[in-house]
Design a protein around this motif. Structure first.
Motif: not given
Ligand code: NAP
Length: 274
Positions: A103-110, A112-124, A135-142
């Motif tokens: 998830x941190x890859x998306x937050x850094x590259x885009x 996202x800090x301070x925005x309203x954009x959420x990120x969900x990491x899954x693997x289907x 489909x597995x979903x990674x738990x987290x606060x994003x």
């Protein structure tokens, strides 16, 4: 705004967009691809929307699912940074299926800090195409529980879901995403053996697959230890027990365990995008 967009119309983009179009109105689904003909063909077959660029896909939908290979993700994120900056307060939800990428890859590259954009990491996995995936979903606060629930609802036709803490996510995804390859090899080896013993290929293929399917369904309906069925099938000095010894002589269990352990190591490497 449309509900969900898929960036990349390859194997997984097709599988997930197909499930989404069964679960919600296809008019709420958007697809795109680097090769426009591919994206257009998928949209036509599903009756959903095609857009020509990744930026248009992001702007068009609330959920944006990244379905490109890990080696192309860096370029796609760079390309889309201005678009996500423009949509910073729109409450977009990025969904990543890209193996090994955190998830941190998306937050850094885009940024996202301070925005309203959420990120969900899954693997289907690939069986999502026929509604039998997992489909597995990674738990987290994003992301919020409501966002996760809505995402599960949109993709419910893909198959089953589970969520795991970040510390176990990769171990879970390695099992669900690599096992189809190993099972395909195992099934074909069974069929080869059937042909060796005199069956025609179509019969050997069918009987091998029926054996696997019946065994899996039996296990899913009970809490029995996975090797309990082996004990039931192996009569004293019988053919099955002799076959079990042959498999053990050639390191069957350790081969399978090592394959999954090696695949786990590889996940960490492929996530390091440039
Ligand atoms: N396959 C699986 O079983 C599986 C399981 C779980 C997760 N995943 C993950 O799913 C992701 C996609 O895998 P896949 O097997 O679906 O790969 P794929 O079949 O190669 O699909 C990726 C698609 O994205 C397109 N693409 C490439 N660069 C693009 C760009 N810049 N913009 C938009 N589209 C672009 C590709 O077009 P081209 O054909 O022109 O390259 C291709 O159609 C990977 O990150 C993988 O880790 C795969």
């Amino acid at each position: 705004m449309k509900k969900i967009a898929f960036i990349g119309s390859g194997t997984m983009g097709t599988a997930l967009a197909t499930a989404a179009c069964k679960g919600i109105d296809p008019k709420e689904v958007v697809v795109t691809d680097f090769v426009q003909e591919k994206g257009k063909a998928l949209a036509e077959s599903l009756g959903c929307n095609f857009v020509a660029t990744n930026a248009e896909a992001v702007e068009a939908a609330q959920y944006v699912v990244f379905c490109v290979k890990p080696q192309f993700l860096g370029g796609v994120l760079k390309e889309l940074k201005p678009t996500f900056e423009k949509c910073a307060q729109d409450g977009k939800i990025i969904v990543s299926i890209v193996a090994g990428v955190e998830v941190s890859t998306y937050k850094e590259a885009l940024a996202l800090e301070g925005t309203k954009t959420a990120v969900i990491r899954i693997l289907p996995n690939t069986a999502c195409l026929i509604g039998k995936g997992f489909i597995l979903i990674e738990q987290g606060d994003s992301f919020t529980k409501e966002q996760e629930d809505e995402f599960r609802y949109i993709l419910r036709e893909a198959g089953g879901f589970d969520s795991l803490p970040a510390s176990q996510f990769v171990a879970g995804t390695v099992l669900t995403s690599t096992s189809p390859a190993f099972i395909a090899m195992f099934a074909n080896s069974l069929a080869d053996a059937g042909v060796y013993n005199g069956l025609l290929r179509p019969q050997a293929r069918r009987y091998a697959l029926e054996g696997i399917l019946g065994t899996v369904q039996l296990f899913l309906q009970s809490d029995k230890h996975l090797e309990g069925l082996k004990d039931d099938v192996c009569s004293p000095a019988g053919p099955a027990m002799i076959g079990v010894k042959t498999l053990e002589d050639t390191g069957f269990r350790s081969s399978v365990i090592n394959a999954v352990v090696d695949a786990y190591q590889r996940f960490a490497e492929i996530g390091k995008i440039k």
